[in-house]
Design an enzyme around this catalytic site. Sequence first.
Site, PDB file in Angstrom:
ATOM      1  N   PHE A 102       0.971  -1.400  -0.155  1.00 41.26           N
ATOM      2  CA  PHE A 102      -0.074  -0.081   0.061  1.00 41.26           C
ATOM      3  C   PHE A 102       0.958   1.098  -0.054  1.00 41.26           C
ATOM      4  O   PHE A 102       1.881   1.452   0.825  1.00 41.26           O
ATOM      5  CB  PHE A 102      -1.049   0.005   1.188  1.00 41.26           C
ATOM      6  CG  PHE A 102      -2.035   0.854   1.085  1.00 41.26           C
ATOM      7  CD1 PHE A 102      -3.476   0.107   0.877  1.00 41.26           C
ATOM      8  CD2 PHE A 102      -2.222   2.236   1.305  1.00 41.26           C
ATOM      9  CE1 PHE A 102      -4.497   0.778   0.897  1.00 41.26           C
ATOM     10  CE2 PHE A 102      -3.237   2.896   1.117  1.00 41.26           C
ATOM     11  CZ  PHE A 102      -4.426   2.260   0.814  1.00 41.26           C
ATOM     12  N   GLU A 154      -1.278  -5.831   7.657  1.00 37.87           N
ATOM     13  CA  GLU A 154      -0.968  -6.982   7.594  1.00 37.87           C
ATOM     14  C   GLU A 154       0.620  -7.230   8.112  1.00 37.87           C
ATOM     15  O   GLU A 154       1.241  -8.299   7.922  1.00 37.87           O
ATOM     16  CB  GLU A 154      -1.061  -7.700   6.002  1.00 37.87           C
ATOM     17  CG  GLU A 154      -2.540  -8.250   5.513  1.00 37.87           C
ATOM     18  CD  GLU A 154      -3.233  -6.682   5.319  1.00 37.87           C
ATOM     19  OE1 GLU A 154      -2.703  -5.670   5.087  1.00 37.87           O
ATOM     20  OE2 GLU A 154      -4.446  -6.885   5.595  1.00 37.87           O
ATOM     21  N   ALA A 181       3.667   2.799   4.803  1.00 34.41           N
ATOM     22  CA  ALA A 181       3.347   4.384   4.956  1.00 34.41           C
ATOM     23  C   ALA A 181       1.667   4.419   5.170  1.00 34.41           C
ATOM     24  O   ALA A 181       1.144   4.064   4.324  1.00 34.41           O
ATOM     25  CB  ALA A 181       3.716   5.022   3.517  1.00 34.41           C
ATOM     26  N   ALA A 238      -9.999  10.627   4.988  1.00 32.98           N
ATOM     27  CA  ALA A 238     -11.031  11.265   5.582  1.00 32.98           C
ATOM     28  C   ALA A 238     -11.947  10.281   6.769  1.00 32.98           C
ATOM     29  O   ALA A 238     -12.485  10.783   7.223  1.00 32.98           O
ATOM     30  CB  ALA A 238     -12.094  11.500   4.214  1.00 32.98           C
ATOM     31  N   THR A 239     -11.200   9.128   6.772  1.00 35.66           N
ATOM     32  CA  THR A 239     -11.702   8.068   7.828  1.00 35.66           C
ATOM     33  C   THR A 239     -10.775   7.982   8.885  1.00 35.66           C
ATOM     34  O   THR A 239      -9.684   8.343   8.596  1.00 35.66           O
ATOM     35  CB  THR A 239     -12.024   6.737   7.017  1.00 35.66           C
ATOM     36  OG1 THR A 239     -11.012   6.238   6.681  1.00 35.66           O
ATOM     37  CG2 THR A 239     -12.960   6.856   5.997  1.00 35.66           C
ATOM     38  N   HIS A 241      -9.593   5.186   9.697  1.00 38.06           N
ATOM     39  CA  HIS A 241      -8.870   3.822   9.371  1.00 38.06           C
ATOM     40  C   HIS A 241      -7.406   3.954   9.629  1.00 38.06           C
ATOM     41  O   HIS A 241      -6.772   3.203  10.369  1.00 38.06           O
ATOM     42  CB  HIS A 241      -9.107   3.698   7.785  1.00 38.06           C
ATOM     43  CG  HIS A 241      -8.734   2.294   7.518  1.00 38.06           C
ATOM     44  ND1 HIS A 241      -9.382   1.035   8.295  1.00 38.06           N
ATOM     45  CD2 HIS A 241      -8.024   1.592   6.656  1.00 38.06           C
ATOM     46  CE1 HIS A 241      -8.815   0.246   7.824  1.00 38.06           C
ATOM     47  NE2 HIS A 241      -8.162   0.336   6.707  1.00 38.06           N
ATOM     48  N   ARG A 260       9.358  12.205   4.657  1.00 39.91           N
ATOM     49  CA  ARG A 260      10.070  10.809   5.452  1.00 39.91           C
ATOM     50  C   ARG A 260      10.467   9.705   4.736  1.00 39.91           C
ATOM     51  O   ARG A 260      11.148   8.893   5.509  1.00 39.91           O
ATOM     52  CB  ARG A 260       8.937  10.429   6.683  1.00 39.91           C
ATOM     53  CG  ARG A 260       8.986  11.658   7.597  1.00 39.91           C
ATOM     54  CD  ARG A 260       7.683  11.536   8.423  1.00 39.91           C
ATOM     55  NE  ARG A 260       7.573  12.544   9.482  1.00 39.91           N
ATOM     56  CZ  ARG A 260       7.278  13.861   9.276  1.00 39.91           C
ATOM     57  NH1 ARG A 260       7.134  14.197   8.055  1.00 39.91           N
ATOM     58  NH2 ARG A 260       7.193  14.531  10.264  1.00 39.91           N
TER      59      ARG A 260
HETATM   60  N1  INI Z   1      -2.667   0.594   4.491  1.00 38.79           N
HETATM   61  C1  INI Z   1      -1.608   1.353   4.547  1.00 38.79           C
HETATM   62  O1  INI Z   1      -0.371   0.662   4.495  1.00 38.79           O
HETATM   63  N2  INI Z   1      -1.290   2.549   4.516  1.00 38.79           N
HETATM   64  C2  INI Z   1      -2.725   3.445   4.504  1.00 38.79           C
HETATM   65  O2  INI Z   1      -2.491   4.528   4.402  1.00 38.79           O
HETATM   66  C3  INI Z   1      -3.771   2.664   4.403  1.00 38.79           C
HETATM   67  N3  INI Z   1      -5.082   3.210   4.580  1.00 38.79           N
HETATM   68  O3  INI Z   1      -4.982   4.650   4.857  1.00 38.79           O
HETATM   69  O4  INI Z   1      -5.946   2.714   4.210  1.00 38.79           O
HETATM   70  C4  INI Z   1      -3.773   1.117   4.566  1.00 38.79           C
HETATM   71  N4  INI Z   1      -5.028   0.537   4.406  1.00 38.79           N
HETATM   72  C5  INI Z   1      -5.081  -0.862   4.063  1.00 38.79           C
HETATM   73  C6  INI Z   1      -4.915  -1.807   5.335  1.00 38.79           C
HETATM   74  O5  INI Z   1      -3.377  -1.897   5.709  1.00 38.79           O
HETATM   75  C7  INI Z   1      -4.956  -3.133   4.943  1.00 38.79           C
HETATM   76  O6  INI Z   1      -4.007  -3.729   4.066  1.00 38.79           O
HETATM   77  C8  INI Z   1      -6.329  -3.338   4.509  1.00 38.79           C
HETATM   78  O7  INI Z   1      -7.415  -2.808   5.448  1.00 38.79           O
HETATM   79  C9  INI Z   1      -6.702  -4.942   4.358  1.00 38.79           C
HETATM   80  O8  INI Z   1      -6.762  -5.661   5.651  1.00 38.79           O
END
Ligand code: INI
Length: 156
Positions: free
Chosen positions: A24, A60, A82, A87-88, A90, A129
Amino acid sequence: MSTKEYAGQLNAAGLKFGIVVSRFNDFLTRQLLAGAVDCLSRHGAAEADIAVAWVPGAYEIPLAAQKLAQGKKYSAVVALGAVIQGATPHAELINTQLARALMQIALESGVPVIDGVVAAENLDQAIERCGTKSGNRGWNAAQSAIEMANLLGNWK
Ligand code: INI
């Protein structure tokens, strides 16, 4: 009487390192990975002694880091990712859980697990960073991994 002090040297020669990196935001995490590998190599680690495990996202990372740490094959594990606020909430949830999980894995396995995950409020902050204005968190994390691996090795 003088005190007995221990401090880890920055010598990675002969040590094995596991790196977990999330896909990601991979345009950022690839920079963290490059920084980490560069740091380990410059301090003497052989490329063959560096194992890299890709995971889908930061969420993960802990499971893969746990697997690497529990195997006792690596002197230290480095977690790279990273997480950028959106907006959420999460991202915030991931960051809090992630840092806690990594620390727990280190304590339970006895293997240093270094948190090299960039937690940023926005994209600019994250870019800063990952090899620009504020250095490279991957490089710094690898340096901490070398120091901790040496420190713990001193007590074997
Ligand atoms: N995963 C990241 O590594 N960085 C993020 O910024 C991010 N956001 O913002 O959602 C993110 N989401 C995915 C998450 O890590 C999982 O892979 C996904 O939820 C499946 O379990």
